[in-house]
Design a protein around this motif. Sequence first.
Motif, PDB file in Angstrom:
ATOM      1  N   UNK A   1     -26.728  -9.613   2.554  1.00 47.71           N
ATOM      2  CA  UNK A   1     -26.859 -10.508   3.692  1.00 47.71           C
ATOM      3  C   UNK A   1     -25.714 -10.317   4.688  1.00 47.71           C
ATOM      4  N   UNK A   2     -25.988 -10.692   5.920  1.00 47.41           N
ATOM      5  CA  UNK A   2     -24.958 -10.649   6.949  1.00 47.41           C
ATOM      6  C   UNK A   2     -23.790 -11.535   6.545  1.00 47.41           C
ATOM      7  N   UNK A   3     -22.579 -11.001   6.663  1.00 53.59           N
ATOM      8  CA  UNK A   3     -21.376 -11.734   6.298  1.00 53.59           C
ATOM      9  C   UNK A   3     -20.860 -11.435   4.911  1.00 53.59           C
ATOM     10  N   UNK A   4     -21.655 -10.742   4.083  1.00 56.21           N
ATOM     11  CA  UNK A   4     -21.191 -10.385   2.744  1.00 56.21           C
ATOM     12  C   UNK A   4     -20.049  -9.377   2.836  1.00 56.21           C
ATOM     13  N   UNK A   5     -19.116  -9.503   1.893  1.00 55.86           N
ATOM     14  CA  UNK A   5     -18.009  -8.549   1.807  1.00 55.86           C
ATOM     15  C   UNK A   5     -18.253  -7.597   0.644  1.00 55.86           C
TER      16      UNK A   5
ATOM     17  N   UNK B   1      -8.785 -14.997   1.703  1.00 59.08           N
ATOM     18  CA  UNK B   1      -7.516 -15.141   2.416  1.00 59.08           C
ATOM     19  C   UNK B   1      -7.506 -14.371   3.719  1.00 59.08           C
ATOM     20  N   UNK B   2      -6.606 -14.757   4.598  1.00 59.28           N
ATOM     21  CA  UNK B   2      -6.423 -14.043   5.857  1.00 59.28           C
ATOM     22  C   UNK B   2      -5.925 -12.635   5.573  1.00 59.28           C
ATOM     23  N   UNK B   3      -6.510 -11.664   6.256  1.00 61.85           N
ATOM     24  CA  UNK B   3      -6.123 -10.272   6.045  1.00 61.85           C
ATOM     25  C   UNK B   3      -4.691 -10.053   6.524  1.00 61.85           C
ATOM     26  N   UNK B   4      -3.866  -9.455   5.683  1.00 62.41           N
ATOM     27  CA  UNK B   4      -2.465  -9.244   5.995  1.00 62.41           C
ATOM     28  C   UNK B   4      -2.241  -8.096   6.958  1.00 62.41           C
ATOM     29  N   UNK B   5      -1.033  -7.971   7.503  1.00 66.42           N
ATOM     30  CA  UNK B   5      -0.728  -6.946   8.503  1.00 66.42           C
ATOM     31  C   UNK B   5      -0.739  -5.543   7.932  1.00 66.42           C
ATOM     32  N   UNK B   6      -0.677  -5.414   6.593  1.00 68.62           N
ATOM     33  CA  UNK B   6      -0.674  -4.081   6.007  1.00 68.62           C
ATOM     34  C   UNK B   6      -2.082  -3.510   5.874  1.00 68.62           C
ATOM     35  N   UNK B   7      -3.089  -4.312   6.216  1.00 69.01           N
ATOM     36  CA  UNK B   7      -4.475  -3.876   6.041  1.00 69.01           C
ATOM     37  C   UNK B   7      -4.826  -2.729   6.989  1.00 69.01           C
ATOM     38  N   UNK B   8      -5.867  -2.014   6.610  1.00 71.40           N
ATOM     39  CA  UNK B   8      -6.383  -0.906   7.394  1.00 71.40           C
ATOM     40  C   UNK B   8      -7.441  -1.473   8.350  1.00 71.40           C
TER      41      UNK B   8
ATOM     42  N   UNK C   1     -10.824   1.200 -11.870  1.00 71.96           N
ATOM     43  CA  UNK C   1     -10.389  -0.203 -11.741  1.00 71.96           C
ATOM     44  C   UNK C   1      -9.035  -0.343 -11.055  1.00 71.96           C
ATOM     45  N   UNK C   2      -8.098   0.558 -11.362  1.00 74.55           N
ATOM     46  CA  UNK C   2      -6.791   0.509 -10.715  1.00 74.55           C
ATOM     47  C   UNK C   2      -6.910   0.844  -9.231  1.00 74.55           C
ATOM     48  N   UNK C   3      -7.732   1.835  -8.912  1.00 76.87           N
ATOM     49  CA  UNK C   3      -7.956   2.175  -7.507  1.00 76.87           C
ATOM     50  C   UNK C   3      -8.574   1.024  -6.741  1.00 76.87           C
ATOM     51  N   UNK C   4      -9.502   0.330  -7.372  1.00 75.31           N
ATOM     52  CA  UNK C   4     -10.118  -0.840  -6.736  1.00 75.31           C
ATOM     53  C   UNK C   4      -9.083  -1.928  -6.478  1.00 75.31           C
ATOM     54  N   UNK C   5      -8.200  -2.161  -7.428  1.00 75.11           N
ATOM     55  CA  UNK C   5      -7.169  -3.188  -7.255  1.00 75.11           C
ATOM     56  C   UNK C   5      -6.251  -2.840  -6.086  1.00 75.11           C
ATOM     57  N   UNK C   6      -5.904  -1.565  -5.959  1.00 75.73           N
ATOM     58  CA  UNK C   6      -5.056  -1.143  -4.836  1.00 75.73           C
ATOM     59  C   UNK C   6      -5.784  -1.325  -3.506  1.00 75.73           C
ATOM     60  N   UNK C   7      -7.070  -1.010  -3.486  1.00 71.50           N
ATOM     61  CA  UNK C   7      -7.873  -1.204  -2.282  1.00 71.50           C
ATOM     62  C   UNK C   7      -7.892  -2.672  -1.877  1.00 71.50           C
ATOM     63  N   UNK C   8      -8.139  -3.541  -2.841  1.00 69.63           N
ATOM     64  CA  UNK C   8      -8.192  -4.978  -2.556  1.00 69.63           C
ATOM     65  C   UNK C   8      -6.843  -5.513  -2.099  1.00 69.63           C
ATOM     66  N   UNK C   9      -5.761  -5.021  -2.705  1.00 74.78           N
ATOM     67  CA  UNK C   9      -4.416  -5.470  -2.327  1.00 74.78           C
ATOM     68  C   UNK C   9      -4.112  -5.159  -0.864  1.00 74.78           C
TER      69      UNK C   9
ATOM     70  N   UNK D   1      -5.270  -7.961   1.073  1.00 76.81           N
ATOM     71  CA  UNK D   1      -4.864  -9.279   0.619  1.00 76.81           C
ATOM     72  C   UNK D   1      -5.970 -10.002  -0.115  1.00 76.81           C
ATOM     73  N   UNK D   2      -6.822  -9.256  -0.817  1.00 76.27           N
ATOM     74  CA  UNK D   2      -7.971  -9.830  -1.507  1.00 76.27           C
ATOM     75  C   UNK D   2      -7.894  -9.562  -3.006  1.00 76.27           C
ATOM     76  N   UNK D   3      -8.750 -10.241  -3.738  1.00 75.62           N
ATOM     77  CA  UNK D   3      -8.969  -9.959  -5.159  1.00 75.62           C
ATOM     78  C   UNK D   3     -10.456  -9.709  -5.368  1.00 75.62           C
TER      79      UNK D   3
END
Length: 336
Positions: free
Chosen positions: A309-313, A3-10, A236-244, A247-249
């Motif tokens: 690889x280049x482009x991996x997240x 998804x497109x990165x939201x405005x709340x992202x760092x 796992x909870x910290x990871x979920x907050x990071x992804x949120x 705007x990612x999962x």
Amino acid sequence: MVPRIGPEAFYSQAEITAIGSYVPDNRLTNDDLSAMVETSDEWIVRRTGIHERRIAGPREFSSHLAIQAVRNLIDRYGRNPADIDAVIVATTTPDHFFPSVASRVQQAFGIESALAFDLNAACAGFVSALQTANGLILTGAYRKILVVGTETLSKITNYTDRSTCILFGDGAGAVLLERTEHGAFLASHAVTEGEGGIQVYAAGLSAELDGQPLDGDGKIVQNGREVYKWAVSTIPEGMKRLLEKAGMTAADLDWFVPHSANLRMIEAICERLGFPFERSLHSAGPYGNTSAASIPLALDLAVSEGKLKKGHRLALYGFGSGLTQAGLLLEWRLDG
């Protein structure tokens, strides 16, 4: 589809443009340890996934490992040290209280007019150093920052304590972070729970922590059961907050790169996160737990094996003594 990165992202305007690593030649295998304490290769692998670890020589210290990792980076990517304007070294095992390991790196490569300092966030140190370097680049005052994770944990390991001596090894990894027009860092997250500091420590000038006497005479002391429970329940909870924040999962990630403390711990974290263990990158098997060096070592192993690889997240996530945790989402921009 990501998804497109939201405005709340760092957001940032920085990316990793080079990587290098170094481990000492001397190997300490599980069979070697079985001659020192009551253990076995089967027991260690089943509980930790570690097969061996590298051990620095008597006159080899964290600065030496860091310098070799940076030299590896420079040789592979043709970077000019003169262009670097800051050096941040993440380590819990500096050669000295002062001068810093970072100043040793600066001297070794003749880097002029450089900010240079060490950062101690234990096993979260490398990610914390990346977060710090990214912030410095965002100020506009710095353009090229060398970030190094280096440890000689063997020098503070008690080789009569089976619960800790099977875990720790020595090594170093380095990356160059550069200011770019389109940044690769997507989101950042950090948590510190200082009340848990007593669960894993190496005593220094003070012989007590929160009124409790410290053991170990400067060697690593760890309540492995409590640290395991804390990591598996909170990461796992910290990871979920990071992804949120981005705007990612977890499904949007190509790779999860946690601190390589223990492969069984990583398996449990992946299970709770709902992420395939096979898509995690780690360095514990060949190198053991190298604290601040474990994540850059895992990244460089993945580069050498052609996985990354280049482009991996990626999601980098360090955690450990403090108790600290630090996460970073980024896009990989290196070709190899």
